[in-house]
Scaffold this motif. Sequence first.
Motif, PDB file in Angstrom:
ATOM      1  N   ASP A  11       5.400  -1.547 -10.395  1.00 56.64           N
ATOM      2  CA  ASP A  11       4.994  -2.903  -9.992  1.00 56.64           C
ATOM      3  C   ASP A  11       5.768  -3.359  -8.753  1.00 56.64           C
ATOM      4  O   ASP A  11       6.256  -4.486  -8.674  1.00 56.64           O
TER       5      ASP A  11
ATOM      6  N   GLU B 226       0.319   5.417  -8.324  1.00 59.26           N
ATOM      7  CA  GLU B 226       0.568   5.141  -9.734  1.00 59.26           C
ATOM      8  C   GLU B 226       2.043   4.828  -9.978  1.00 59.26           C
ATOM      9  O   GLU B 226       2.386   3.883 -10.693  1.00 59.26           O
TER      10      GLU B 226
ATOM     11  N   ARG C  98      -7.943   2.959  -9.395  1.00 58.22           N
ATOM     12  CA  ARG C  98      -6.965   2.003  -8.842  1.00 58.22           C
ATOM     13  C   ARG C  98      -6.577   2.368  -7.414  1.00 58.22           C
ATOM     14  O   ARG C  98      -6.484   1.501  -6.539  1.00 58.22           O
TER      15      ARG C  98
ATOM     16  N   GLN D 144       6.747  -4.911  -5.395  1.00 58.98           N
ATOM     17  CA  GLN D 144       6.249  -6.121  -4.743  1.00 58.98           C
ATOM     18  C   GLN D 144       6.711  -6.180  -3.280  1.00 58.98           C
ATOM     19  O   GLN D 144       7.732  -5.601  -2.925  1.00 58.98           O
TER      20      GLN D 144
ATOM     21  N   ARG E 296      13.595  -0.581 -11.761  1.00 60.64           N
ATOM     22  CA  ARG E 296      12.698   0.378 -12.396  1.00 60.64           C
ATOM     23  C   ARG E 296      12.888   1.755 -11.780  1.00 60.64           C
ATOM     24  O   ARG E 296      12.791   1.908 -10.563  1.00 60.64           O
TER      25      ARG E 296
ATOM     26  N   ARG F  18      -7.625   0.124  -3.836  1.00 61.84           N
ATOM     27  CA  ARG F  18      -6.602  -0.500  -2.994  1.00 61.84           C
ATOM     28  C   ARG F  18      -6.462   0.146  -1.628  1.00 61.84           C
ATOM     29  O   ARG F  18      -6.186  -0.549  -0.646  1.00 61.84           O
TER      30      ARG F  18
ATOM     31  N   PHE G  34       3.111   1.317  -7.842  1.00 56.63           N
ATOM     32  CA  PHE G  34       2.461   0.025  -8.067  1.00 56.63           C
ATOM     33  C   PHE G  34       2.023  -0.201  -9.514  1.00 56.63           C
ATOM     34  O   PHE G  34       2.252  -1.275 -10.057  1.00 56.63           O
ATOM     35  N   HIS G  35       1.421   0.788 -10.152  1.00 61.41           N
ATOM     36  CA  HIS G  35       0.989   0.571 -11.531  1.00 61.41           C
ATOM     37  C   HIS G  35       2.175   0.621 -12.490  1.00 61.41           C
ATOM     38  O   HIS G  35       2.265  -0.205 -13.407  1.00 61.41           O
TER      39      HIS G  35
END
Length: 327
Positions: free
Chosen positions: A137, A130, A278, A139, A233, A282, A133-134
């Motif tokens: 985000d 969480e 989620r 990458q 972030r 994944r 990635f959620h």
Amino acid sequence: MKAIQIDEFGDADVLRIAESPEPVLRPADLLVRVRAAGVNRADLTQRRGGYGRADFGDSTIMGLEVAGEVIAIGPEAAGFALGDRVMAVTGGGGYAEIARIDHRMAMPVPPNLSFIQAAAIPEVFITAHEALFHLADLQPGESVLIHAASGGVGSAAVQLAHAAGARVLATAQAGKLDRVRELGADIAIDHRNQDFAEVAAKETDGRGLDVIIDFIGAPYIERNIRSLAAGGRLIQVGLMGGGEAKIPLEIILFRHIRIIGTVMKSRTAAVKHAMTRRFRERWYEALSTGALSPVIDSVFPMADAAGAHRRMESGDAFGKIILSAAQ
């Protein structure tokens, strides 16, 4: 049934095993014969009275994640059968012979994993996914700093970030750095003898980090913010070092930095269901193939929950501490 109870808040010695009523099955629930339960820092906070009451959620019995066998199924619960091996985040009540879980929080135990291993997955891996990635985000190709990388969530986060193709920096005690590297950290930082902000600046050629996952709070917040790149972030997952801090607002403004806090324990049921879904979509296959592995520090009998809590409080653990309820 037998369960771990507390009569008063205090140190680990207040934990005792005693008879307790079995949980009542609700329409959307599974009842699970607990074979193993994970120990989390939230359990220590609950035991010390940090939530102001004995219960925080479904039960006065602590314990936020379990693995075991389904022994009863509510009429609205779907996807599971009696006898299925499951692992799940609970709303409390994991330190017991029988636990009640919402079926939407449950996942099948991968066939290659034991109950002990499975109990080390739900809380920490879902939280790590969480955050990374959620919320952040993250990458492929981005840089991420994961603090307290030898802890349960930290060790899961290192594995997930590495598997996702990120460049991973991680902090831990000096004696744990080799193991952090084995989990996938590209740069392992001694949090006592190195300044993580200096290392981050050097390793990013002064650009700064894309993401930071932090469990410490006040002692790190200013350096965390200064270590982020434009658009960076910071995901605040814990406050082990306290919550009152000086924040350089000008950097947040001019670098367009986002600071997001997250605590699974206080999220709504619907949000927790989505978090579980989620993660499962994944990463479940990676757990089933062994590409991801829960990190086990130690296993204690359920009756020695006090010993497990003392182990966590020592700061010496690497990975998850598990209570075994196997008969």
